[in-house]
Write an enzyme that holds these catalytic residues in place. Structure first.
Site, mmCIF file in Angstrom:
data_model
loop_
_atom_site.group_PDB
_atom_site.id
_atom_site.type_symbol
_atom_site.label_atom_id
_atom_site.label_comp_id
_atom_site.label_asym_id
_atom_site.label_seq_id
_atom_site.Cartn_x
_atom_site.Cartn_y
_atom_site.Cartn_z
ATOM 1 N N ASP A 1 0.859 -1.187 0.000
ATOM 2 C CA ASP A 1 0.000 0.000 0.000
ATOM 3 C C ASP A 1 0.906 1.252 0.000
ATOM 4 O O ASP A 1 1.711 1.422 0.928
ATOM 5 C CB ASP A 1 -0.878 -0.031 1.267
ATOM 6 C CG ASP A 1 -1.761 1.205 1.379
ATOM 7 O OD1 ASP A 1 -1.651 2.114 0.520
ATOM 8 O OD2 ASP A 1 -2.549 1.257 2.349
ATOM 9 N N GLU B 1 30.590 5.061 4.151
ATOM 10 C CA GLU B 1 30.525 3.628 4.429
ATOM 11 C C GLU B 1 30.243 2.872 3.134
ATOM 12 O O GLU B 1 29.792 1.739 3.152
ATOM 13 C CB GLU B 1 29.518 3.317 5.524
ATOM 14 C CG GLU B 1 28.131 3.843 5.287
ATOM 15 C CD GLU B 1 27.216 3.585 6.468
ATOM 16 O OE1 GLU B 1 26.880 2.423 6.668
ATOM 17 O OE2 GLU B 1 26.856 4.547 7.166
ATOM 18 N N CYS C 1 27.036 5.735 9.951
ATOM 19 C CA CYS C 1 26.595 7.108 9.676
ATOM 20 C C CYS C 1 27.251 8.130 10.599
ATOM 21 O O CYS C 1 27.193 9.327 10.341
ATOM 22 C CB CYS C 1 25.082 7.209 9.839
ATOM 23 S SG CYS C 1 24.215 6.073 8.787
ATOM 24 N N SER D 1 17.167 -2.014 14.759
ATOM 25 C CA SER D 1 18.020 -0.834 14.540
ATOM 26 C C SER D 1 17.299 0.445 14.968
ATOM 27 O O SER D 1 17.914 1.363 15.512
ATOM 28 C CB SER D 1 18.469 -0.751 13.076
ATOM 29 O OG SER D 1 17.397 -0.375 12.233
ATOM 30 N N HIS E 1 20.368 12.592 12.769
ATOM 31 C CA HIS E 1 20.639 11.663 11.669
ATOM 32 C C HIS E 1 19.265 11.172 11.193
ATOM 33 O O HIS E 1 18.417 10.811 12.012
ATOM 34 C CB HIS E 1 21.499 10.496 12.149
ATOM 35 C CG HIS E 1 21.512 9.349 11.191
ATOM 36 N ND1 HIS E 1 21.803 9.518 9.854
ATOM 37 C CD2 HIS E 1 21.238 8.028 11.346
ATOM 38 C CE1 HIS E 1 21.715 8.354 9.243
ATOM 39 N NE2 HIS E 1 21.369 7.425 10.121
ATOM 40 N N LYS F 1 9.581 10.080 15.617
ATOM 41 C CA LYS F 1 9.522 9.401 16.922
ATOM 42 C C LYS F 1 10.605 9.940 17.861
ATOM 43 O O LYS F 1 10.395 10.034 19.073
ATOM 44 C CB LYS F 1 9.687 7.887 16.743
ATOM 45 C CG LYS F 1 8.500 7.221 16.088
ATOM 46 C CD LYS F 1 8.714 5.728 15.962
ATOM 47 C CE LYS F 1 7.562 5.100 15.192
ATOM 48 N NZ LYS F 1 7.800 3.704 14.846
ATOM 49 N N ASN G 1 17.789 7.931 2.665
ATOM 50 C CA ASN G 1 18.946 7.892 3.561
ATOM 51 C C ASN G 1 20.229 8.096 2.753
ATOM 52 O O ASN G 1 20.355 7.590 1.635
ATOM 53 C CB ASN G 1 19.006 6.538 4.294
ATOM 54 C CG ASN G 1 19.932 6.578 5.513
ATOM 55 O OD1 ASN G 1 20.621 7.569 5.758
ATOM 56 N ND2 ASN G 1 19.949 5.504 6.280
ATOM 57 N N SER H 1 25.204 2.985 13.160
ATOM 58 C CA SER H 1 24.963 1.600 13.561
ATOM 59 C C SER H 1 26.256 0.933 13.968
ATOM 60 O O SER H 1 27.338 1.255 13.495
ATOM 61 C CB SER H 1 24.345 0.828 12.395
ATOM 62 O OG SER H 1 22.989 1.167 12.290
HETATM 63 P P1 HMG Z 1 8.831 -2.126 7.786
HETATM 64 O O1 HMG Z 1 8.741 -3.470 8.407
HETATM 65 O O2 HMG Z 1 8.841 -2.064 6.300
HETATM 66 O O3 HMG Z 1 7.679 -1.164 8.224
HETATM 67 O O4 HMG Z 1 10.160 -1.477 8.360
HETATM 68 P P2 HMG Z 1 6.612 -1.292 9.422
HETATM 69 O O5 HMG Z 1 5.755 -2.461 9.218
HETATM 70 O O6 HMG Z 1 7.311 -1.146 10.746
HETATM 71 O O7 HMG Z 1 5.739 0.005 9.136
HETATM 72 C C1 HMG Z 1 6.311 1.261 9.190
HETATM 73 C C2 HMG Z 1 5.238 2.267 9.607
HETATM 74 O O8 HMG Z 1 4.254 2.335 8.565
HETATM 75 C C3 HMG Z 1 4.491 1.852 10.879
HETATM 76 O O9 HMG Z 1 4.216 3.045 11.576
HETATM 77 C C4 HMG Z 1 3.193 1.267 10.330
HETATM 78 O O10 HMG Z 1 2.100 1.349 11.236
HETATM 79 C C5 HMG Z 1 2.943 2.168 9.133
HETATM 80 P P3 HMG Z 1 4.669 3.186 13.122
HETATM 81 O O11 HMG Z 1 4.028 2.070 13.847
HETATM 82 O O12 HMG Z 1 6.169 3.054 13.104
HETATM 83 O O13 HMG Z 1 4.196 4.563 13.478
HETATM 84 N N1 HMG Z 1 2.081 1.578 8.106
HETATM 85 C C6 HMG Z 1 1.135 2.269 7.435
HETATM 86 N N2 HMG Z 1 0.777 3.568 7.495
HETATM 87 C C7 HMG Z 1 -0.222 3.984 6.644
HETATM 88 N N3 HMG Z 1 -0.833 3.164 5.765
HETATM 89 C C8 HMG Z 1 -0.496 1.859 5.675
HETATM 90 C C9 HMG Z 1 0.550 1.359 6.523
HETATM 91 N N4 HMG Z 1 1.136 0.165 6.692
HETATM 92 C C10 HMG Z 1 2.073 0.309 7.659
HETATM 93 N N5 HMG Z 1 -1.112 1.066 4.804
HETATM 94 C C11 HMG Z 1 11.988 -0.034 8.654
HETATM 95 C C12 HMG Z 1 10.488 -0.119 8.464
HETATM 96 C C13 HMG Z 1 12.378 1.383 9.005
HETATM 97 C C14 HMG Z 1 12.440 -0.951 9.793
HETATM 98 C C15 HMG Z 1 12.665 -0.468 7.297
HETATM 99 O O14 HMG Z 1 12.422 0.527 6.346
HETATM 100 C C16 HMG Z 1 14.153 -0.699 7.399
HETATM 101 O O15 HMG Z 1 14.617 -1.787 7.743
HETATM 102 N N6 HMG Z 1 14.975 0.359 7.057
HETATM 103 C C17 HMG Z 1 16.432 0.254 7.105
HETATM 104 C C18 HMG Z 1 16.994 0.334 8.508
HETATM 105 C C19 HMG Z 1 16.867 1.705 9.131
HETATM 106 O O16 HMG Z 1 16.711 2.699 8.465
HETATM 107 N N7 HMG Z 1 17.001 1.776 10.467
HETATM 108 C C20 HMG Z 1 16.943 3.034 11.176
HETATM 109 C C21 HMG Z 1 17.772 3.061 12.445
HETATM 110 S S1 HMG Z 1 19.425 2.489 12.189
HETATM 111 C C22 HMG Z 1 20.285 3.895 11.586
HETATM 112 O O17 HMG Z 1 19.836 4.979 11.691
HETATM 113 C C23 HMG Z 1 21.613 3.650 10.947
HETATM 114 C C24 HMG Z 1 21.625 3.609 9.447
HETATM 115 O O18 HMG Z 1 21.450 4.905 8.912
HETATM 116 C C25 HMG Z 1 22.947 2.995 8.957
HETATM 117 C C26 HMG Z 1 24.248 3.555 9.514
HETATM 118 O O19 HMG Z 1 24.377 3.961 10.653
HETATM 119 O O20 HMG Z 1 25.180 3.475 8.757
HETATM 120 C C27 HMG Z 1 20.528 2.743 8.874
#
Ligand code: HMG
Length: 399
Positions: free
Chosen positions: A29, A79, A111, A201, A233, A242, A268, A301
């Site tokens: 969706d 990275e 990052c 993460s 970040h 959040k 990102n 990370s």
């Molecule tokens: P996901 O499993 O695709 O998403 O993972 P979800 O199921 O958790 O849903 C996300 C949100 O969408 C939720 O909202 C759902 O309710 C909502 P929340 O509960 O969070 O408020 N949702 C909807 N809203 C409206 N209509 C709908 C609908 N369906 C669901 N139909 C995740 C999301 C971020 C985990 C994924 O994208 C991911 O793995 N991303 C990569 C990792 C990442 O970015 N991590 C962040 C922290 S780590 C970091 O910052 C370091 C990094 O930059 C690397 C480094 O340091 O080098 C990554």
């Protein structure tokens, strides 16, 4: 001594994929990406660009307002390294024709290394080991086609000049930091994509924010009311919303939308993402932040984090690059899913025998032309017309 950011400019590739297109292709969706994650578009790196060209393309725009002749330290944070030994910054040093009297080093800690580079630059200047530092943060975020992380991919570089008496922001000395060995996100040497435990993460990101913010408050005696805005970040806009909520329920007061504007359209960019947020906050907010304190949270990370602060300098608006950045964002080429996947799957290993890399017409001022004897050859955009003719002759595609 007042030391900090005297100028900055970002570059992001000229191709993007709307998250709506990605959602339809992956049978998700679209509201999940657009509202659930707060992400509208992702920047897509074409085959003839990498972290070096993005970094050089970001830095070259600084030349409109600054001289780089007296840069005596170039820090390159990434990275998405292109070499296990040679610093990617050395290619940029050559492309920009910087002085030989310059140290060049590459930094790594996910990052976080960009913000670490900023702190390193400031202390080099304060201890008189450097006069002017060029800090380049550049990354291409890749998680894999049809993975949960795919929607948070992106690419960008930010080039920053760090000097005494800076004209944009000055760093304050207090900082709180924290490290702990985690496996939330990592990229083994034999892989070009990150392995990520996405939800874990996000939890670690927020826990580290809680810890460093608490340490910062305990050590400085400062609290929320001492800050006008926050800079985070930004891996996924929704996570930053959040983070605001965790600091304070009335987050709208802290210019959340201005901070997130560029990232919602780029995705990102790992080491560059914090600075993309800073650019967005200062350029997209109608407020005048002169003399005000910005609270800054960097997370990498693995994991290391830091909370620190900057004071915005008088007349800073005159030294921003808002028009150029908006022009970049507004003049990108939209990809369909097929072309996005072709760009994504492009494998440099097929091109190490010296044949030209497919030429994308819309690459930046510098582009990667070929790999010859395992050496990367970069070229100026001004030569691009000839190169285009050459690649047509050689039956490579142009887009
Ligand atoms: P996901 O499993 O695709 O998403 O993972 P979800 O199921 O958790 O849903 C996300 C949100 O969408 C939720 O909202 C759902 O309710 C909502 P929340 O509960 O969070 O408020 N949702 C909807 N809203 C409206 N209509 C709908 C609908 N369906 C669901 N139909 C995740 C999301 C971020 C985990 C994924 O994208 C991911 O793995 N991303 C990569 C990792 C990442 O970015 N991590 C962040 C922290 S780590 C970091 O910052 C370091 C990094 O930059 C690397 C480094 O340091 O080098 C990554």
């Amino acid at each position: 001594m007042n030391v900090g950011i005297d100028g900055f400019s970002f570059y992001t590739p000229k191709y993007f994929l709307p998250l709506q297109t990605l959602a339809l292709a992956r049978q998700v969706d679209p509201q999940k990406y657009l509202r659930g994650l707060g992400q509208y578009r992702m920047a897509v790196l074409p085959p003839d660009e990498d972290v070096v060209t993005m970094g050089a393309n970001a830095a070259v725009n600084l030349l409109n307002k600054h001289s780089l002749d007296d840069v005596d330290l170039l820090l390159f944070a990434t990275e998405s390294a292109i070499d296990q030994s040679k610093a990617g910054g050395l290619f940029i040093h050559g492309l920009l024709k910087l002085s030989e009297r310059c140290r060049v080093v590459e930094l790594k800690q996910a990052c976080y290394s960009g913000v670490f580079g900023l702190q390193l630059a400031v202390s080099f200047i304060k201890s008189k080991m450097a006069k002017k530092v060029l800090l380049i943060t550049s990354d291409n975020a890749r998680y894999g086609l049809a993975t949960a992380g795919e929607s948070s991919q992106g690419a960008a570089a930010v080039a920053l000049l760090i000097t005494e008496n800076p004209r944009i922001t000055a760093l304050e000395e207090q900082a709180a930091f924290c490290s702990f060995d985690t496996m939330d996100f990592f990229k083994p040497n034999y892989m070009s994509e990150a392995i990520v435990d996405g939800h874990y993460s996000c939890t670690v990101y927020l826990n580290f924010l809680k810890k460093t913010w608490q340490i910062y408050q305990d050590e400085t005696g400062l609290g929320l009311n001492d800050f006008s805005a926050f800079c985070f970040h930004i891996p996924v806009p929704r996570l930053v919303e959040k983070a605001y909520q965790q600091l304070d329920k009335h987050s709208a007061l802290f210019h959340q939308e201005a901070l997130l504007y560029y990232s919602r359209h780029i995705g990102n960019s790992y080491t560059a993402s914090f600075f993309l947020g800073l650019a967005s906050l200062l350029e997209q907010s109608s407020c005048d932040f002169t003399g005000q304190r910005l609270g800054c949270y960097s997370y990498g990370s693995g994991s290391s984090s830091e909370f620190f602060s900057m004071i915005v300098q008088p007349n800073y608006k005159k030294h921003l690059n808002t028009d150029y950045h908006m022009h970049l964002l507004e003049n990108r080429i939209e990809l369909d899913i097929k072309r996005y996947e072709e760009f994504y799957d492009f494998n440099l290993l097929d091109h190490v025998n010296g044949c030209s890399i497919p030429c994308t017409v819309h690459s930046g001022y510098y582009r990667l032309v070929k790999i010859s004897n395992h050496q990367r050859i970069y070229a100026l955009h001004t030569q691009q017309k000839d190169l285009e003719r050459q690649v047509v002759d050689e039956k490579f595609y142009i887009f």
